[in-house]
Write a protein that holds these residues in place. Structure first.
Motif, PDB file in Angstrom:
ATOM      1  N   GLY A  39      -9.648   5.741  -1.850  1.00  0.00           N
ATOM      2  CA  GLY A  39      -8.255   6.052  -1.557  1.00  0.00           C
ATOM      3  C   GLY A  39      -7.424   6.226  -2.819  1.00  0.00           C
TER       4      GLY A  39
ATOM      5  N   THR B 199      -3.529   6.967   2.218  1.00  0.00           N
ATOM      6  CA  THR B 199      -4.839   7.336   1.690  1.00  0.00           C
ATOM      7  C   THR B 199      -5.909   6.392   2.232  1.00  0.00           C
ATOM      8  OG1 THR B 199      -4.736   5.982  -0.353  1.00  0.00           O
ATOM      9  CG2 THR B 199      -3.777   8.202  -0.438  1.00  0.00           C
TER      10      THR B 199
ATOM     11  N   ILE C 179      -7.572  13.236   5.204  1.00  0.00           N
ATOM     12  CA  ILE C 179      -7.057  13.439   3.847  1.00  0.00           C
ATOM     13  C   ILE C 179      -6.512  14.843   3.635  1.00  0.00           C
ATOM     14  CG2 ILE C 179      -8.416  11.614   2.795  1.00  0.00           C
ATOM     15  CD1 ILE C 179     -10.459  13.678   1.903  1.00  0.00           C
TER      16      ILE C 179
END
Length: 390
Positions: free
Chosen positions: A273, A287, A348
């Protein structure tokens, strides 16, 4: 409970609606010059800035301001803060804000009198502090990182496309932290929800490790159940004091080193992340949420019994008539349903990641060895591709 460890936590906490009343007494322990660190100015809009400055002035403190700390504090900002601290001969750094502000304050505290480049020394070489440290105090306005009661400090270097956390020792922990749950009420919804998952991820990073009967796991299951319950309430009513106070307290205990005792801990979700964040500057908690389900589905076969336990004890999955794989899988399905329900980012791509970034993100992900599988670069790429969504 396996392993040998020592435990101490030097941070003094003041919790509740009247917590700021204790700031004046704490200030008497430090010299005249205070570096007041804060972010983009929200504390001026909600009145917290005026309250803090009034107390500082009543204690006859000289205020050196260091505003503009960004959500992912940069190495460039760190260098600026160190210059202000040196020029102001600062005796105390007072961080007023969320985890990024607290992280940044700790970075400045160890870097101001560092004779080398602090990015190289502390974030690339991960060396210990061997120079003067400026003490830090925190007035928390956003929950998630637990930075108010730990030695963690995450800094981003955009030029090198790296986002790295250094967990410093007890000597860098904030000396005191002031936690008033009402200060979190005005936080924008997106940041609030991201913080909620940051808390959850901190707990899971420690929970999904080890195979022994560990008291820390029982504590974490309780924290998770309380977090799930209270966040659902807070999403519907952000000013519910009971829910927000519970969440603030959970966030602190999720990462003040207590539940890590006796655990090897994982931290791969954070490593991946953070690498995503280095490329996109996306909100940290998001994230983590975008990576988590693909990561946990990938490692579930290697830690099947813990994932089964997680499903039953945290998500109330009935084990009757099901295989271990079915139980564990249903737990992750319920986790994913909860994440979507409260509004988390689940891929993402939504954070700005493109296919061209994946190789670089994978290479920028530090490999940890405390979880149920030590990942290869190809494994990380597989997880990233799954995290891109449909």
């Amino acid at each position: 409970m396996l392993g040998n460890f020592s435990y101490s936590n030097p941070t003094k906490l003041y919790f509740g609606e009247n917590a700021l009343e204790h700031l004046g007494a704490e200030l008497t322990h430090y010299g005249k010059n205070v570096l007041l660190v804060y972010g983009g100015g929200s504390i001026k809009k909600n009145g917290i800035y005026d309250q803090v400055v009034s107390i500082l002035k009543s204690c006859d403190k000289e205020i050196i301001e260091d505003p503009g700390v960004m959500p992912n504090p940069t190495a460039e900002k760190l260098y600026q803060g160190c210059q202000r601290a040196r020029e102001g001969k600062v005796d105390l750094i007072l961080a007023v804000g969320g985890g990024s502000v607290c992280d940044y304050a700790k970075a400045v505290s160890v870097s101001t009198y560092c004779e080398e480049d602090p990015w190289d020394k502390y974030y690339l070489r991960m060396e210990d502090v061997d120079n003067k440290i400026i003490p830090v105090g925190c007035v928390l306005t956003m929950v998630g990182t637990g930075s108010e009661m730990n030695g963690g400090s995450v800094i981003t270097n955009h030029e090198q496309k790296l986002k790295i956390g250094h967990v410093f020792g007890d000597n860098v922990f904030p000396k005191f932290s002031i936690l008033n749950p009402t200060y979190t009420f005005t936080l924008p919804r997106y940041q609030m929800i991201a913080g909620f998952f940051d808390i959850m991820s901190h707990i899971l990073e420690q929970y999904f490790s080890g195979e022994d009967d560990n008291t820390s796991d029982y504590i974490m299951e309780g924290l998770l159940k309380s977090l799930i319950h209270s966040t659902k309430i807070a999403v519907e009513n952000p000013t519910d004091y009971e829910a927000r106070s519970n969440i603030m307290w959970i966030a602190t205990w999720a990462l003040n080193t207590l539940v890590a005792k006796g655990k090897s801990t994982d931290w791969m979700v954070h490593m991946i992340g953070q690498s995503v964040g280095a490329y996109t500057d996306a909100t940290h908690g998001m994230t983590l949420s975008a990576i988590s389900i693909p990561y946990y589905r990938f490692i579930m076969p290697y830690g099947l019994q813990k994932f089964k336990r997680y499903a039953v004890n945290v998500w109330d999955v009935s084990p009757d008539g099901k295989t271990d794989e079915q139980i564990a899988g249903e737990g992750l399905t319920r986790m994913e349903r909860y994440m979507r329900e409260i509004g988390l980012v689940m891929n993402i791509k939504e954070l700005g990641v493109t296919e061209e970034m994946l190789d670089g993100i994978a290479r920028g992900s530090f490999i940890m060895d405390g979880g149920y599988k030590v990942l290869s670069n190809d494994d990380i790429l597989t997880i990233l591709k799954d995290s891109m969504g449909e």
